[in-house]
Design an enzyme around this catalytic site. Structure first.
Site, PDB file in Angstrom:
ATOM      1  N   LYS A   1       0.839  -1.027   0.030  1.00 31.23           N
ATOM      2  CA  LYS A   1      -0.029  -0.109  -0.043  1.00 31.23           C
ATOM      3  C   LYS A   1       0.920   1.130   0.070  1.00 31.23           C
ATOM      4  O   LYS A   1       2.046   1.288   0.280  1.00 31.23           O
ATOM      5  CB  LYS A   1      -0.817  -0.237   1.316  1.00 31.23           C
TER       6      LYS A   1
ATOM      7  N   TYR B   1      15.041  29.919   9.909  1.00 32.47           N
ATOM      8  CA  TYR B   1      13.936  30.234  10.288  1.00 32.47           C
ATOM      9  C   TYR B   1      13.570  30.257  11.621  1.00 32.47           C
ATOM     10  O   TYR B   1      13.942  29.458  12.280  1.00 32.47           O
ATOM     11  CB  TYR B   1      12.954  29.392   9.685  1.00 32.47           C
TER      12      TYR B   1
HETATM   13  C1  LIG Z   1      -0.322  -2.291   6.687  1.00 33.00           C
HETATM   14  C2  LIG Z   1      -0.946  -3.412   7.137  1.00 33.00           C
HETATM   15  C3  LIG Z   1      -0.156  -4.633   7.239  1.00 33.00           C
HETATM   16  C4  LIG Z   1       1.245  -4.617   7.249  1.00 33.00           C
HETATM   17  O1  LIG Z   1       2.013  -4.265   8.321  1.00 33.00           O
HETATM   18  P1  LIG Z   1       3.540  -3.955   8.484  1.00 33.00           P
HETATM   19  O2  LIG Z   1       3.818  -3.788   9.961  1.00 33.00           O
HETATM   20  O3  LIG Z   1       3.970  -2.960   7.516  1.00 33.00           O
HETATM   21  O4  LIG Z   1       4.137  -5.392   8.226  1.00 33.00           O
HETATM   22  C5  LIG Z   1      -0.806  -5.733   7.501  1.00 33.00           C
HETATM   23  N1  LIG Z   1      -2.022  -6.078   7.618  1.00 33.00           N
HETATM   24  C6  LIG Z   1      -2.838  -4.737   7.664  1.00 33.00           C
HETATM   25  C7  LIG Z   1      -4.412  -4.885   7.910  1.00 33.00           C
HETATM   26  C8  LIG Z   1      -2.339  -3.505   7.332  1.00 33.00           C
HETATM   27  O5  LIG Z   1      -3.068  -2.349   7.274  1.00 33.00           O
END
Ligand SMILES: *Cc1c(COP(=O)(O)O)cnc(C)c1O
Length: 369
Positions: free
Chosen positions: A37, A257
């Site tokens: 993702k 800044y």
């Molecule tokens: C993002 C996600 C994962 C992966 O998690 P990691 O800690 O990056 O391995 C697995 N399951 C779900 C439902 C997620 O949202």
């Protein structure tokens, strides 16, 4: 060809592949799916998925239908699952692109079932059970209703029952066991042929968390799934900026800044062309450290959009030329360390990387050049 060489982001696909094999070696018979993702955690969906496919990965999870359609465009054979499931009106796109929705509520189950019945084609789907995150998934009462009303699953062919752990990076946390028990109680009645609970850290909680499939993202991309212990994963990214200018400042001159840093000695300040516009978070102002060769130097003053200022007083002049590379992330400063300095987690550092770097993909058969 004229050359333009700004800040560089090197992504080691060979390391991603090695990390996939390392995680798979912990899993015995269970399948390892890759979570890609958010553009593969900011590292680039296409190249990352190609590298993982080369190394034997067959199943990918994304968050949204749009991400899944993009992935289907390049990987015609992959099993693609979508955590968020279909919003009303998206069902046709799921079927058209052969995407497996994760159904997260009875309403989503009903909508998917009704759609598949309507067009006369059975649809594959996963069902998520909420075992303690209180984000997405069926509650215990919903599970009981579903188990008592098989007609709700009419026209749905179930693949996975899944859930997600809230505290998997803390092995001693009581919630791990509680969620495991809740998952075992909930997944049975649903009747899905396969079960999945563990993400990256969950893999390291023990074989009872593995079931039929683990879903790993972060560890594939080099983040430490066992915080507090040596990182078993290989680092994947390196970020190098270049020195644009070095100046001497006298006592009491301020930097950046808000004049948040004041020189307390006669100091040398180097300005580098990386800023929060590149995901080097503003929280790293007066807090981050970077490396010039083997010399660790502090960020002084505020990180601005395009520039970061460093106190390089103790670095030999030979390493301070115009264009000298500076490691913002690299062998000596892994992403988890930057995250700690910024008061966040490595996930946020990776997904903030932005689009301005010159990206170089190395390693992986498809990227041998
Ligand atoms: C993002 C996600 C994962 C992966 O998690 P990691 O800690 O990056 O391995 C697995 N399951 C779900 C439902 C997620 O949202």
């Amino acid at each position: 060809m004229t050359e333009i060489s700004g800040a560089e982001l090197t992504i080691d696909l060979g390391a991603v592949q090695a990390n996939y094999r390392t995680l798979q070696s912990h899993l015995a018979g269970a399948e390892l799916a890759a979570v890609v993702k958010a553009d593969a955690y900011g590292l680039g969906l296409g190249p990352v998925v190609r590298a993982l496919t080369e190394t034997g990965c067959e199943t990918f999870f994304v968050a949204t239908a749009a991400e899944a359609v993009q992935l289907r465009g390049s990987e015609s054979d992959a099993n693609i699952h979508v955590f968020n499931g279909p919003l009303p009106g998206e069902e046709a796109a799921f079927l058209e692109h052969a995407l497996v929705p994760v159904l997260n509520s009875l309403e989503q189950v009903q909508n998917w079932s009704a759609y598949c019945t309507g067009i006369g084609a059975p649809g594959l789907a996963d069902i998520q059970i909420d075992t303690g995150m209180s984000r997405l998934g069926l509650e215990a009462g919903d599970v009981a209703r579903l188990a008592g009303s098989p007609e709700l699953l009419q026209s749905i062919t179930l693949d996975l029952a899944l859930s997600h752990l809230a505290c998997a990076d803390q092995p001693d946390h009581a919630m791990n066991n509680e969620q495991l028990a809740a998952f075992e109680a909930g997944a049975g009645p649903i009747g899905a042929p396969r079960h999945s609970l563990a993400s990256s850290s969950g893999i390291f909680l023990g074989t009872e968390y593995h079931f039929d499939m683990a879903r790993a993202g972060a560890a594939l991309f080099g983040l430490n799934p066992v915080p507090g212990n040596p990182n078993p994963m290989r680092q994947v990214i390196r970020i190098q900026g270049k020195i644009l200018q070095v100046r001497s400042v006298d006592t009491h001159r301020s930097v950046g800044y808000g004049a948040s840093h004041q020189a307390t000695r006669s100091a040398k300040i180097a300005t580098v062309a990386i800023g929060y516009g590149d995901g080097y978070l503003r929280a790293l102002s007066n807090a981050g450290t970077v490396f010039i060769d083997s010399h660790e130097v502090p960020v002084v003053g505020r990180v601005s959009m395009d520039l970061t200022t460093l106190d390089v007083t103790d670095v030999p002049d030979g390493l301070l030329a115009l264009g000298q590379p500076v490691d913002f992330a690299g062998p000596l400063n892994p992403v988890d360390r930057i995250a700690e300095q910024a008061g966040t987690i490595g996930y946020e550092i990776l997904t903030s990387l932005g689009t301005r770097y010159q990206r170089h993909y190395v390693g992986g058969e498809g990227n041998s050049a």
